[in-house]
Design a protein around this motif. Structure first.
Motif, PDB file in Angstrom:
ATOM      1  N   VAL A 120      46.444  24.560  38.787  1.00 31.46           N
ATOM      2  CA  VAL A 120      45.846  25.876  38.559  1.00 31.46           C
ATOM      3  C   VAL A 120      46.681  26.677  37.570  1.00 31.46           C
ATOM      4  CG1 VAL A 120      45.275  28.090  39.647  1.00 31.46           C
ATOM      5  CG2 VAL A 120      44.708  25.956  40.803  1.00 31.46           C
ATOM      6  N   PHE A 121      47.999  26.493  37.610  1.00 29.22           N
ATOM      7  CA  PHE A 121      48.916  27.230  36.736  1.00 29.22           C
ATOM      8  C   PHE A 121      48.604  26.985  35.263  1.00 29.22           C
ATOM      9  CE2 PHE A 121      52.974  27.654  34.418  1.00 29.22           C
ATOM     10  CZ  PHE A 121      53.249  28.977  34.705  1.00 29.22           C
ATOM     11  N   ILE A 122      48.132  25.769  34.917  1.00 28.84           N
ATOM     12  CA  ILE A 122      47.844  25.450  33.519  1.00 28.84           C
ATOM     13  C   ILE A 122      46.343  25.469  33.219  1.00 28.84           C
ATOM     14  CG2 ILE A 122      49.945  24.091  33.214  1.00 28.84           C
ATOM     15  CD1 ILE A 122      48.236  21.572  33.533  1.00 28.84           C
ATOM     16  N   SER A 123      45.573  26.139  34.065  1.00 30.80           N
ATOM     17  CA  SER A 123      44.125  26.166  33.873  1.00 30.80           C
ATOM     18  C   SER A 123      43.653  27.370  33.056  1.00 30.80           C
ATOM     19  CB  SER A 123      43.417  26.184  35.232  1.00 30.80           C
ATOM     20  OG  SER A 123      43.676  27.403  35.902  1.00 30.80           O
ATOM     21  N   ASN A 124      44.598  28.206  32.602  1.00 26.14           N
ATOM     22  CA  ASN A 124      44.276  29.420  31.842  1.00 26.14           C
ATOM     23  C   ASN A 124      43.472  30.420  32.667  1.00 26.14           C
ATOM     24  OD1 ASN A 124      45.567  28.690  29.439  1.00 26.14           O
ATOM     25  ND2 ASN A 124      43.813  27.476  28.786  1.00 26.14           N
ATOM     26  N   THR A 125      43.586  30.317  33.981  1.00 27.77           N
ATOM     27  CA  THR A 125      42.937  31.286  34.867  1.00 27.77           C
ATOM     28  C   THR A 125      43.835  32.507  34.998  1.00 27.77           C
ATOM     29  OG1 THR A 125      41.873  29.519  36.120  1.00 27.77           O
ATOM     30  CG2 THR A 125      42.024  31.672  37.185  1.00 27.77           C
ATOM     31  N   ASN A 126      43.260  33.691  34.844  1.00 19.94           N
ATOM     32  CA  ASN A 126      44.071  34.894  35.006  1.00 19.94           C
ATOM     33  C   ASN A 126      43.242  35.991  35.658  1.00 19.94           C
ATOM     34  OD1 ASN A 126      42.985  36.797  32.732  1.00 19.94           O
ATOM     35  ND2 ASN A 126      43.266  34.801  31.754  1.00 19.94           N
ATOM     36  N   HIS A 127      43.894  36.852  36.370  1.00 27.40           N
ATOM     37  CA  HIS A 127      43.217  37.953  37.041  1.00 27.40           C
ATOM     38  C   HIS A 127      44.230  39.062  37.305  1.00 27.40           C
ATOM     39  CE1 HIS A 127      45.168  36.857  40.867  1.00 27.40           C
ATOM     40  NE2 HIS A 127      44.913  35.620  40.531  1.00 27.40           N
ATOM     41  N   GLU A 128      43.725  40.209  37.691  1.00 31.78           N
ATOM     42  CA  GLU A 128      44.606  41.330  38.013  1.00 31.78           C
ATOM     43  C   GLU A 128      45.422  41.002  39.260  1.00 31.78           C
ATOM     44  OE1 GLU A 128      45.030  43.948  36.156  1.00 31.78           O
ATOM     45  OE2 GLU A 128      43.493  43.316  34.719  1.00 31.78           O
ATOM     46  N   GLU A 129      46.700  41.326  39.231  1.00 27.01           N
ATOM     47  CA  GLU A 129      47.566  40.988  40.354  1.00 27.01           C
ATOM     48  C   GLU A 129      47.156  41.698  41.646  1.00 27.01           C
ATOM     49  OE1 GLU A 129      49.809  38.639  40.506  1.00 27.01           O
ATOM     50  OE2 GLU A 129      49.360  38.120  38.425  1.00 27.01           O
ATOM     51  N   ASN A 130      46.552  42.876  41.522  1.00 27.08           N
ATOM     52  CA  ASN A 130      46.149  43.600  42.718  1.00 27.08           C
ATOM     53  C   ASN A 130      44.650  43.437  43.018  1.00 27.08           C
ATOM     54  OD1 ASN A 130      45.129  45.014  40.587  1.00 27.08           O
ATOM     55  ND2 ASN A 130      45.761  47.042  41.289  1.00 27.08           N
ATOM     56  N   GLN A 131      44.062  42.393  42.484  1.00 32.86           N
ATOM     57  CA  GLN A 131      42.644  42.128  42.705  1.00 32.86           C
ATOM     58  C   GLN A 131      42.399  41.760  44.168  1.00 32.86           C
ATOM     59  OE1 GLN A 131      40.693  39.597  39.772  1.00 32.86           O
ATOM     60  NE2 GLN A 131      39.648  38.485  41.415  1.00 32.86           N
TER      61      GLN A 131
END
Length: 231
Positions: A215-226
């Motif tokens: 998952v770390f290298i999947s280019n997935t990103n989101h807000e930390e407080n989501q």
């Protein structure tokens, strides 16, 4: 996969001595111990696949759910002010594992219907010309020929492969019968107490990997407080 579990795989060669490898598991599987991610890791150890991956470096990873029910699972395509196009609506030829051309074509058909509506001064109504154009397109003809694929494959490896071969290869999809989906995928899952646990091998960090680093290298990103989306 077990012979009663629908699935498939692909391996494409690309530039710079790279390959893209993927594994598909139908979500109508019965054993809750089955893990699509772990099945993919195990798949990479097959001798026919291992030889292309050994000594290489994992550079990216991704996973998604495919809407693969085909023509028999398409919802109503239009609603006031909007339309459904592409993969999300289910325009996929599962027999060929190809959908990009279908996504582009439905986008074009919807755009043409929207353009005509705007030219006519219409707004917030249903683009009825879009589903009508789809029914008269080469895409509908293609998906119609593949309409029974998933239903046959749900019958198991041997019968499913035999009937798909007869329909698709010998008859070109031109058959007088239509099979309908009898259940939702999730309805096939059995209680764990009725199933045999599956022991997957631990990842070696070279050919097989854990979920977290993938998952770390999947280019997935989101807000930390989501907020958590799973309940």
């Amino acid at each position: 996969l077990e012979k009663d579990t629908y699935g498939g795989s692909f391996l494409y060669h690309t530039e710079n001595n790279q390959v893209m490898v993927g594994f598909v598991v139908g979500l109508a599987y019965t054993n809750p111990y089955l893990s699509p991610f772990e099945e993919f890791q195990r798949y990479k150890t097959h001798p026919a696949i291992r030889k292309y991956l050994e000594g290489g470096k994992r550079v990216s990873y991704g996973a998604r759910a495919m809407t693969a029910g085909g023509l028999m699972s398409l919802p109503k395509l239009v609603f006031p002010g909007g339309a459904l196009v592409g993969d999300d609506a289910g325009f996929l030829n599962a027999a060929r594992i190809k959908g990009s051309h279908a996504a582009i074509k439905t986008g074009m058909l919807a755009a043409e219907a929207a353009f005509d509506a705007v030219q006519a001064g219409r707004q917030s109504d249903e683009l009825t010309a879009y589903p009508e154009a789809f029914k008269n397109s080469w895409l509908h003809e293609e998906l119609y020929k593949a309409r029974n694929f998933k239903q046959w494959m749900s019958k198991g490896l041997y019968l499913g492969t035999l009937m798909v071969g007869i329909e698709q290869k010998l008859l070109g999809g031109n058959v007088p019968w239509t099979l309908h989906h009898q259940h939702r995928d999730h309805e096939m899952l059995r209680p764990a107490s009725q199933c045999k646990p599956i022991e997957y091998p631990k990842p070696d960090g070279k050919l097989t990997f854990d979920r977290l680093s993938s998952v770390f290298i999947s280019n997935t990103n989101h807000e930390e407080n989501q907020p958590a989306h799973l309940t």
